[in-house]
Design a protein around this motif. Structure first.
Motif, PDB file in Angstrom:
ATOM      1  N   HIS A   1       0.855  -1.183   0.000  1.00  0.00           N
ATOM      2  CA  HIS A   1       0.000   0.000   0.000  1.00  0.00           C
ATOM      3  C   HIS A   1       0.894   1.237   0.000  1.00  0.00           C
ATOM      4  O   HIS A   1       1.587   1.517   0.973  1.00  0.00           O
TER       5      HIS A   1
ATOM      6  N   LEU B   1       1.514   5.421  -0.642  1.00  0.00           N
ATOM      7  CA  LEU B   1       0.901   6.750  -0.578  1.00  0.00           C
ATOM      8  C   LEU B   1       1.816   7.776  -1.217  1.00  0.00           C
ATOM      9  O   LEU B   1       2.985   7.907  -0.837  1.00  0.00           O
TER      10      LEU B   1
ATOM     11  N   TYR C   1      -0.483  -1.007  -4.639  1.00  0.00           N
ATOM     12  CA  TYR C   1      -1.774  -0.324  -4.658  1.00  0.00           C
ATOM     13  C   TYR C   1      -1.521   1.118  -4.239  1.00  0.00           C
ATOM     14  O   TYR C   1      -0.953   1.381  -3.172  1.00  0.00           O
ATOM     15  N   THR C   2      -1.952   2.075  -5.069  1.00  0.00           N
ATOM     16  CA  THR C   2      -1.579   3.466  -4.848  1.00  0.00           C
ATOM     17  C   THR C   2      -2.714   4.286  -4.263  1.00  0.00           C
ATOM     18  O   THR C   2      -3.869   4.161  -4.672  1.00  0.00           O
ATOM     19  N   THR C   3      -2.355   5.130  -3.300  1.00  0.00           N
ATOM     20  CA  THR C   3      -3.253   6.145  -2.752  1.00  0.00           C
ATOM     21  C   THR C   3      -2.547   7.492  -2.886  1.00  0.00           C
ATOM     22  O   THR C   3      -1.352   7.549  -3.170  1.00  0.00           O
ATOM     23  N   SER C   4      -3.283   8.585  -2.670  1.00  0.00           N
ATOM     24  CA  SER C   4      -2.659   9.883  -2.906  1.00  0.00           C
ATOM     25  C   SER C   4      -3.275  10.976  -2.051  1.00  0.00           C
ATOM     26  O   SER C   4      -4.459  10.945  -1.732  1.00  0.00           O
TER      27      SER C   4
ATOM     28  N   GLN D   1      -7.714  15.126   3.408  1.00  0.00           N
ATOM     29  CA  GLN D   1      -7.219  14.018   2.595  1.00  0.00           C
ATOM     30  C   GLN D   1      -6.387  13.045   3.427  1.00  0.00           C
ATOM     31  O   GLN D   1      -6.525  11.812   3.298  1.00  0.00           O
TER      32      GLN D   1
ATOM     33  N   VAL E   1      -7.239   8.983   4.106  1.00  0.00           N
ATOM     34  CA  VAL E   1      -6.364   7.870   3.749  1.00  0.00           C
ATOM     35  C   VAL E   1      -5.945   7.073   4.986  1.00  0.00           C
ATOM     36  O   VAL E   1      -6.146   5.852   5.062  1.00  0.00           O
TER      37      VAL E   1
ATOM     38  N   ILE F   1      -6.847   3.078   5.534  1.00  0.00           N
ATOM     39  CA  ILE F   1      -5.937   2.190   4.813  1.00  0.00           C
ATOM     40  C   ILE F   1      -4.623   2.049   5.571  1.00  0.00           C
ATOM     41  O   ILE F   1      -4.077   3.025   6.079  1.00  0.00           O
TER      42      ILE F   1
END
Length: 266
Positions: free
Chosen positions: A5, A7, A33-36, A63, A67, A71
């Motif tokens: 995971h 970020l 798996y990308t988050t931003s 934000q 996240v 996650i």
């Protein structure tokens, strides 16, 4: 095992080659798996930066909450941070949730030569974020700004600069040597175990837009999957070289085009 995971905390690039676009493409290509979290909106393309607008603190905080509350983040890549308040906010969340791997690309100078941060942004990077990072990835102009010295002109100059960069507080320094002239593009890495040269032939391409974002993101995405940091950094260097070798196939833009993040897939 679930995928890593990842970020990205960075600014935008509407032309798709740098910033958060490069982060997400890189980590995705490497199986994460990308988050931003978005820190700033930039008007830029392969020819240069036109405008920068930092996002309000309340929106960045919202934000970050969204996240981290939902996650389990394994690794974080931090890119453009333009002000001290944003840096302190990022540090607050990193210290609260303690993801295992933090990679900071001290973004201050664009490939076009444009300065992306003011004096407050410089202090935010040097005094707040670098001591918190596990890995920092300055290029030679950024390293010179951080140490208030001349830009290195040789590999010997890079070696002389490394202790000063290490003293800023990060565990690992990846000093990128791509700005030097010559047939090689070697990077110098400082780890707690010593120094390591990462050697590579120079790729003959103008498509260098976002290469710093790409390398830092590759390191962050690969750190959880390797036994030692230097193994992950070597693998990231290989990925970066391959992305540059394939870059001209994209035919994007009239300036410095982007690396080919999906060179192994397309």
């Amino acid at each position: 095992m679930r995928p890593t995971h990842f970020l990205s905390i960075a600014g935008t690039d509407p032309s798709g080659g740098a910033g958060q676009s490069a982060d997400i493409k890189t980590a995705s290509a490497l199986g994460a798996y990308t988050t931003s979290v978005l820190t700033a909106v930039l008007a830029q393309n392969t020819c240069g930066v036109r405008e920068v607008m930092a996002l309000p603190q309340a929106m960045i905080r919202a934000q970050m909450n969204a996240v981290f509350e939902d996650i389990d983040i394994d690794c974080v890549k931090i890119g453009m941070v333009s002000d001290l308040a944003t840096a302190q906010l990022i540090r607050e969340f990193i210290e609260r949730y303690r993801p295992a791997h933090i990679v900071l690309d001290p973004v201050m100078v664009a490939k076009s030569g444009d300065m992306l941060v003011d004096r407050d942004g410089f202090h935010a990077v040097r005094d707040v974020l670098i001591p918190m990072a596990d890995v920092i990835t300055p290029n030679l102009p950024e390293a010179a700004v951080l140490l208030d010295t001349d830009i290195p002109a040789s590999h010997d100059d890079m070696e002389a600069m490394l202790p000063g960069l290490g003293a800023l507080g990060s565990d690992i320094v990846v000093l990128k040597g791509g700005y030097l002239a010559g047939e090689v593009s070697n990077d110098l890495v400082l780890t707690p175990d010593g120094t390591h040269w990462l050697e590579a032939e120079r790729v003959k391409t103008r498509s260098l837009h976002g290469s710093g974002c790409t390398l830092a993101s590759a390191i962050a995405a690969l750190l959880p999957r390797h036994d030692t940091p230097i193994e992950a950094i070597r693998a990231a260097k290989t990925y970066m070289t391959r992305a540059l070798e394939a870059a001209d196939r994209l035919e994007v833009g009239q300036g410095q085009g982007p690396a080919h993040h999906f060179h192994a897939w397309w």
